[in-house]
Design a protein around this motif. Structure first.
Motif, mmCIF file in Angstrom:
data_model
loop_
_atom_site.group_PDB
_atom_site.id
_atom_site.type_symbol
_atom_site.label_atom_id
_atom_site.label_comp_id
_atom_site.label_asym_id
_atom_site.label_seq_id
_atom_site.Cartn_x
_atom_site.Cartn_y
_atom_site.Cartn_z
ATOM 1 N N ASP A 137 0.791 -1.231 0.000
ATOM 2 C CA ASP A 137 0.000 0.000 0.000
ATOM 3 C C ASP A 137 0.819 1.275 0.000
ATOM 4 N N GLY A 143 2.214 2.335 -2.575
ATOM 5 C CA GLY A 143 1.993 2.953 -3.887
ATOM 6 C C GLY A 143 2.908 2.408 -4.966
ATOM 7 N N LYS A 144 3.458 1.234 -4.721
ATOM 8 C CA LYS A 144 4.376 0.640 -5.681
ATOM 9 C C LYS A 144 3.697 0.406 -7.039
ATOM 10 N N THR A 145 2.492 -0.147 -6.988
ATOM 11 C CA THR A 145 1.787 -0.449 -8.227
ATOM 12 C C THR A 145 1.434 0.835 -8.963
ATOM 13 N N THR A 146 0.957 1.812 -8.219
ATOM 14 C CA THR A 146 0.601 3.091 -8.830
ATOM 15 C C THR A 146 1.840 3.719 -9.459
ATOM 16 N N GLU A 158 -6.420 3.683 -11.925
ATOM 17 C CA GLU A 158 -6.075 3.654 -10.519
ATOM 18 C C GLU A 158 -6.147 2.217 -10.052
ATOM 19 N N ASN A 171 6.704 8.568 -1.186
ATOM 20 C CA ASN A 171 5.492 8.790 -1.983
ATOM 21 C C ASN A 171 4.381 9.397 -1.119
ATOM 22 N N LYS A 172 3.291 9.704 -1.756
ATOM 23 C CA LYS A 172 2.067 10.166 -1.091
ATOM 24 C C LYS A 172 2.240 11.472 -0.325
ATOM 25 N N ASP A 200 0.826 14.002 -0.917
ATOM 26 C CA ASP A 200 -0.478 14.667 -0.882
ATOM 27 C C ASP A 200 -1.354 14.180 0.260
ATOM 28 N N THR A 250 4.397 12.272 -5.387
ATOM 29 C CA THR A 250 3.130 11.575 -5.199
ATOM 30 C C THR A 250 2.740 10.949 -6.538
HETATM 31 P P1 GDP Z 1 1.166 -1.133 -3.485
HETATM 32 O O1 GDP Z 1 0.444 -2.058 -2.581
HETATM 33 O O2 GDP Z 1 2.442 -0.638 -2.873
HETATM 34 O O3 GDP Z 1 1.331 -1.629 -4.871
HETATM 35 O O4 GDP Z 1 0.292 0.199 -3.533
HETATM 36 P P2 GDP Z 1 -0.797 0.665 -4.581
HETATM 37 O O5 GDP Z 1 -0.170 1.288 -5.752
HETATM 38 O O6 GDP Z 1 -1.768 -0.444 -4.773
HETATM 39 O O7 GDP Z 1 -1.446 1.838 -3.774
HETATM 40 C C1 GDP Z 1 -2.165 1.639 -2.579
HETATM 41 C C2 GDP Z 1 -3.190 2.734 -2.416
HETATM 42 O O8 GDP Z 1 -2.535 3.973 -2.237
HETATM 43 C C3 GDP Z 1 -4.116 2.878 -3.610
HETATM 44 O O9 GDP Z 1 -5.391 3.159 -3.144
HETATM 45 C C4 GDP Z 1 -3.529 4.068 -4.346
HETATM 46 O O10 GDP Z 1 -4.503 4.772 -5.075
HETATM 47 C C5 GDP Z 1 -2.989 4.897 -3.197
HETATM 48 N N1 GDP Z 1 -1.863 5.744 -3.604
HETATM 49 C C6 GDP Z 1 -0.794 5.415 -4.365
HETATM 50 N N2 GDP Z 1 0.025 6.479 -4.517
HETATM 51 C C7 GDP Z 1 -0.534 7.497 -3.831
HETATM 52 C C8 GDP Z 1 -0.185 8.866 -3.627
HETATM 53 O O11 GDP Z 1 0.831 9.372 -4.106
HETATM 54 N N3 GDP Z 1 -1.025 9.589 -2.849
HETATM 55 C C9 GDP Z 1 -2.156 9.081 -2.302
HETATM 56 N N4 GDP Z 1 -2.922 9.883 -1.561
HETATM 57 N N5 GDP Z 1 -2.525 7.805 -2.499
HETATM 58 C C10 GDP Z 1 -1.738 7.031 -3.253
#
Ligand code: GDP
Length: 746
Positions: free
Chosen positions: A52, A54-57, A74, A170-171, A173, A295
């Motif tokens: 969570d 944000g790796k995938t994003t 998303e 990351n994040k 915001d 972000t």
């Molecule tokens: P992973 O588990 O590391 O692959 O993370 P995901 O990419 O699945 O992201 C987990 C959650 O965090 C999702 O709901 C994304 O939309 C959210 N997310 C990812 N990057 C950001 C960011 O820069 N800011 C915010 N506020 N949310 C983010």
């Protein structure tokens, strides 16, 4: 207007076409074909993070900005498509990436292969396999969550495999974002010599852009989806902070880099180039970690991160890759592989991932030396099998592209090749080279498993066959005594995920039993045996005698089982030796003390006797089994249990509580460290005592404590644990044990 980052899906065809167009475009406009193939222009990177973060994003954004995909989705968006990297249903639902996939893209004339590394602690084999293949990594952290338990795990793995890394916070915001705190944690919890090379311009709702501290410029991400990076002056109100942070960066570099150290001592200002070179030198040595911010979701900071990957992470020629020449009976010799992309040396490749998916059986490989062309034949060093390659492909998640050749440093995939992950391939069959075998820990937990409906048996077998092939730490066995099928793996979640995949992907719901720790039985001291198996009344007789010794192996080999034939002469005819070994190995499957497997023992067959008519392989097998039974009666045995390396980190005020809890769980503290209000404790704790720890730690540290654990080794268990295991087993077998006698034996 806010930026729309949620776009609608297009039919898959459209996406495929776009990919091809993009490739054409990038080759046509940016560089010659040859330039794309320079070693210096290749980066094999992984993106690692706590779930969570944000790796995938981030991966999705990278693919978008580099032109590999036309659209962004998303991860948990409404469009139900999920991010491109998450190709599995289950992953989408869980939001965690379980399987690593390799994808490639190009950025500023550099070819970047992204090996998607799963972050969860229970999937360490996949992470380790991926890390082995990468040359550098991006460690993603959440501005709010900071260093979390999986961050500790992946950090440790990067250290083990010496993988240089960049950090991306990351994040920015998110409400509560505090990148300063995260940097502090990187220093205190991860022990990184880290410093910002970028700063955020505004946080939370006010996140506008970032400052590049090296170039001393502000960067804003404008236009549709932040595609345009606009460079500007650093905002007035941030100048002082930027100067301080730039100074801090130089100070951290000067501690580990002589060239910058000199500037620092002479109080001279190094140039932009000097700083960049120093960051690169130190990042490659892992003595410094550059910290970037952004972000992914709001499309800020991704392009500069790509620049940093190109500028500060190593190319395949900067990483030493070693293969082994293994000949029977000789010490393996090490050979350094030549990463040059001239194709002069023979091809060596490592299969690091198997995937049975949409396109059939796919094998992901990394080429470490030489060249491989379509139509070439390759040999699997382990099995000796030869395959002719009809197709070579490069992958981008769900899409693939045919290529004609691959060179050292490239990541690619093959179709329909029968192998296991970790196998080495060569084109020259005389080359007995193999890449170092991938570190595969023994499974430590097992659970009984069976399909809920007996009609699903076929699918069940198919699923088991595939999963065990893809993941060497996931094993399947049948316990004939209790007539139970067992799966074993690296943790409860590991096994649960597979059971869910069976239901989703194979339509075969399964029932799992309670988790059981994989104990082992071993000898305490060498014990001789002399066993005669004789049956000479009526019919075909049986006669075999074996004498020798069962010995404990040294602690570092206590998960092995060895057999050696030391006989001289023909008392035990050579054709019966396999029978002796078979008898021993069968007995080793299940000890007589507590029903667990034997390990850490060596069977030395020294002598024996045979009968000219009545001896047979079967007779020797039975004699060998009898010998083991006699050693069970006469020898002194003990039970081994898996010990886990546990790392706990929490605020200082909870140190006493945490130590107390670890002690109660029979943990041995092996080290503590701490800075800036946080401590980290390293301890070794029996796995059997770790059940329920996550909850306990959470509640006793107000949710602030984090821990990770990893299998370390097998060690003798506590006497009371041993006693309980033995008495439970004996009771289950209907044997009444004389407690006093039992104690004496132990
Ligand atoms: P992973 O588990 O590391 O692959 O993370 P995901 O990419 O699945 O992201 C987990 C959650 O965090 C999702 O709901 C994304 O939309 C959210 N997310 C990812 N990057 C950001 C960011 O820069 N800011 C915010 N506020 N949310 C983010």
């Amino acid at each position: 207007m806010t930026i729309t980052y949620l776009l609608r899906i297009r039919p898959p065809l459209g996406v495929a076409k776009t990919v091809i167009e993009n490739v054409k475009r990038s080759f046509a406009s940016n560089a010659t074909f040859a330039e794309h193939h320079k070693l210096e222009n290749i980066r094999n990177i992984g993106i690692s993070a706590h779930i969570d973060s944000g790796k995938t994003t981030l991966t999705e954004r990278i693919l978008f900005y580099t032109g590999r995909i036309k659209e962004m989705h998303e991860v948990k968006g409404k469009d139900n498509v999920g991010a491109t990297m998450d190709s599995m249903e289950l992953e989408r639902q869980r939001g965690i990436t379980i399987q690593s996939a390799a994808t490639y893209t190009t950025w500023k004339d550099h070819n970047i292969n992204i090996i998607d590394t799963p972050g969860h602690v229970d999937f360490t084999v996949e992470v380790e396999r991926a890390l082995r293949v990468l040359d550098g990594a991006v460690l993603v952290l959440c501005s709010v969550g900071g260093v979390q338990s999986q961050t500790l795990t992946v950090n440790r793995q990067m250290k083990r495999y010496n993988v240089p890394c960049l950090a991306f916070i990351n994040k920015l915001d998110r409400t509560g974002a505090n990148p300063n705190r995260v940097l502090g944690q990187m220093r205190s919890k991860l022990n990184h010599n880290a410093a910002f090379i970028q700063l955020p311009i505004g946080l939370e709702n006010n996140c506008q852009g970032i400052v590049d501290l090296v170039k001393q410029k502000a960067l804003y991400f404008e236009g549709q989806l932040g595609l345009t990076v606009r460079e500007d002056e650093i905002p007035q109100d941030m100048r002082v902070e930027c100067d301080e942070r730039r100074h801090e960066l130089i100070e951290h570099l000067s501690n580990v880099d002589d060239a910058i150290g000199e500037f620092f001592l002479e109080e001279k200002m190094p140039s932009e180039r000097d700083i960049m070179n120093a960051i690169r030198r130190t990042a490659l040595k892992r003595t410094f970690t550059p910290v970037l911010v952004g972000t992914a979701l709001k499309n800020k900071g991704v392009q500069p991160l790509l620049d940093a990957v190109v500028n500060y992470l190593p190319h395949p020629g900067e990483v030493e890759n070693i293969a082994l020449i293994e000949k029977k009976g000789a010490e393996p010799q090490q050979v350094i592989l030549n990463p040059a992309r001239d194709g002069k040396d023979p091809f060596v490749g490592l299969a690091f991932k198997l995937e049975a998916g949409r396109f059939g059986q796919l094998t992901y490989l990394r080429c470490y030396q030489g060249v491989l062309r379509k139509g070439d034949s390759i040999y699997n060093v382990r099995s000796g099998k030869k395959v002719r390659l009809a197709r070579l492909v490069r992958l981008h998640s769900n899409n693939m592209e045919d290529v004609n050749e691959v060179y050292a440093g490239d990541i690619f995939a093959l179709f329909g090749v029968d192998c296991a992950s970790g196998d080495t391939f060569v084109t020259d069959s005389k080359l007995e080279l193999s890449m170092e075998s991938i570190f595969v820990p023994d499974p430590v937990v097992s659970m009984a498993i069976h399909p809920t409906h007996s009609k699903d048996r076929d699918n069940f077998s198919k699923a088991i066959a595939r999963f065990t092939k893809e993941d060497p730490t996931f094993r399947f066995t049948y316990d004939a005594d209790v007539k139970e099928t067992l799966v074993s793996g690296m943790g409860e979640l590991h096994l649960e995920i597979y059971s869910q995949r069976m239901e989703r992907e194979y339509n075969c719901p399964v029932v799992l039993g309670k988790p059981k720790v994989a104990f082992r039985e071993t000898l305490v001291a060498p014990c001789e045996f002399d066993y005669l198996h004789k049956k000479q009344s009526g019919g075909q007789g049986q006669y075999a005698r074996v004498t020798g010794m069962l010995e404990p192996l040294p602690p570092h080999l206590n998960t092995n089982v060895e057999f050696v034939d030391e006989t001289i002469g023909t008392n035990v005819p050579k054709q019966f030796i396999p029978g002796v070994e078979k008898g021993f190995r069968q007995m080793a499957e299940k000890g007589l003390l507590s029903g667990h497997r034997l390990s850490g023992v060596k069977f030395r067959l020294i002598d024996g006797a045979h009968h000219i008519v009545d001896s047979s392989e079967l007779a020797f097998m039975l004699a060998s089994q009898g010998a083991i039974k006699s050693v069970f009666e006469e020898g002194s045995w003990q039970i081994l249990e898996p010990i886990m390396m546990v790392e706990v980190t929490a605020p200082d005020e909870f140190q006493g509580t945490v130590i107390g809890q670890l002690n109660k769980r029979h943990g041995i503290i092996t080290g503590t460290e701490g800075t800036e209000g946080w401590f980290t404790i390293h301890a070794e704790v029996p796995l059997n005592d770790m059940f329920g720890y996550a909850g306990e730690l959470r509640s006793s540290t107000q949710g602030k404590g984090e821990f990770s654990m990893e299998y370390s080794r097998y060690s003798p268990c506590m006497p009371e644990v041993q006693e309980k295991l033995v008495s439970d087993y004996q009771a289950s077998q209907g044997i009444v044990v004389d407690k006093k006698q039992q104690k004496k034996k132990n």
